[in-house]
Scaffold this motif. Sequence first.
Motif, PDB file in Angstrom:
ATOM      1  N   ASP A  90       1.129  -1.538   0.084  1.00 36.69           N
ATOM      2  CA  ASP A  90       0.246  -0.364  -0.136  1.00 36.69           C
ATOM      3  C   ASP A  90       0.976   0.870  -0.197  1.00 36.69           C
ATOM      4  O   ASP A  90       1.087   2.011   0.918  1.00 36.69           O
ATOM      5  CB  ASP A  90      -0.855   0.260   0.928  1.00 36.69           C
ATOM      6  N   CYS A 133       1.800   5.662  -1.934  1.00 36.72           N
ATOM      7  CA  CYS A 133       1.008   6.193  -3.029  1.00 36.72           C
ATOM      8  C   CYS A 133       1.837   6.590  -4.602  1.00 36.72           C
ATOM      9  O   CYS A 133       3.302   6.153  -4.199  1.00 36.72           O
ATOM     10  CB  CYS A 133       2.117   7.516  -2.170  1.00 36.72           C
ATOM     11  N   PRO A 183      -3.593   7.010  -2.487  1.00 32.54           N
ATOM     12  CA  PRO A 183      -3.370   5.822  -2.151  1.00 32.54           C
ATOM     13  C   PRO A 183      -3.426   4.679  -3.368  1.00 32.54           C
ATOM     14  O   PRO A 183      -4.294   4.627  -4.063  1.00 32.54           O
ATOM     15  CB  PRO A 183      -3.232   5.560  -0.968  1.00 32.54           C
ATOM     16  N   HIS A 213       6.112   8.965   0.430  1.00 27.85           N
ATOM     17  CA  HIS A 213       5.343   9.654   1.753  1.00 27.85           C
ATOM     18  C   HIS A 213       3.735   9.159   1.254  1.00 27.85           C
ATOM     19  O   HIS A 213       3.991   8.740  -0.086  1.00 27.85           O
ATOM     20  CB  HIS A 213       6.112  11.006   1.742  1.00 27.85           C
ATOM     21  N   THR A 214       2.972  10.000   2.328  1.00 29.32           N
ATOM     22  CA  THR A 214       2.010   9.386   1.999  1.00 29.32           C
ATOM     23  C   THR A 214       1.594  10.612   0.542  1.00 29.32           C
ATOM     24  O   THR A 214       2.531  11.445   0.703  1.00 29.32           O
ATOM     25  CB  THR A 214       0.809   9.907   3.743  1.00 29.32           C
ATOM     26  N   GLU A 223       3.167  13.654   4.602  1.00 26.93           N
ATOM     27  CA  GLU A 223       3.769  12.920   5.498  1.00 26.93           C
ATOM     28  C   GLU A 223       4.810  11.524   5.192  1.00 26.93           C
ATOM     29  O   GLU A 223       4.898  11.293   4.130  1.00 26.93           O
ATOM     30  CB  GLU A 223       2.779  12.117   6.575  1.00 26.93           C
ATOM     31  N   SER A 260       6.740   9.238   7.344  1.00 24.04           N
ATOM     32  CA  SER A 260       6.573   7.708   8.335  1.00 24.04           C
ATOM     33  C   SER A 260       7.574   6.806   8.263  1.00 24.04           C
ATOM     34  O   SER A 260       7.819   7.362   6.839  1.00 24.04           O
ATOM     35  CB  SER A 260       5.473   7.595   8.439  1.00 24.04           C
ATOM     36  N   GLN A 318       5.728   4.279   6.541  1.00 30.57           N
ATOM     37  CA  GLN A 318       5.510   3.757   4.965  1.00 30.57           C
ATOM     38  C   GLN A 318       7.029   3.883   4.790  1.00 30.57           C
ATOM     39  O   GLN A 318       7.323   3.474   3.138  1.00 30.57           O
ATOM     40  CB  GLN A 318       5.242   5.271   4.481  1.00 30.57           C
TER      41      GLN A 318
END
Length: 201
Positions: free
Chosen positions: A14, A16, A28, A87-88, A92, A94, A97
């Motif tokens: 999963d 982006c 996403p 990143h998202t 963002e 994380s 991710q």
Amino acid sequence: MEPAPPAQEEARFDLCVRRDGSILKRTPTTLVVSDAGIDYAIDGRSGLRPYSGLRSIRIQLTSPAPHLSARVELDFARGRPLFVYSHTPDGEISSEQNRVFVAFLMELHRRLGPQDRARIAFRSGVSPIRHKVLLVCSLVIAAPILFLLGLALAGQVPIGKVIWPIIPGGLLAAGLVKAALWSRPGTYEPDRLPDGLLPSA
């Protein structure tokens, strides 16, 4: 005649990706990596893109240390390239991710066969053209800044009149030079992913 080895199970990630026709918009999606290729859905379209159509893989940083984030560009012979980000969609960064992104890259390279590895171009950093643009822009900005600084040091112009254009201009030029350094173009071996371009988990 020996039986063909069993197909390996598919792996799902999963992540982006860039939306079709948009440079800034991200969405996403689930990337399904199998022995046949990469399957995913984006903007209501879905389908399998086989490795036989993959022409190049480019890994590059989108932000430098200490907040590392990266993207990979998969360029196919047909259709638009696929951009995958660590990143998202809202930008963002994380650790979780980043781990998924690195796992996707490792699985993708592991699935490539000898013929694929011999055909595909494995690149790192930005394209040579974009790299030259960064360097030229930094020089164009730095030239008048240095000229003003020289006039101020020679006493021909009061330092108070040139300090305000010098500071933002100098920071912008320095930022472009820094971006050119950490995103310089190169190549890598598919058996060893470039550590300097992988986001930290």
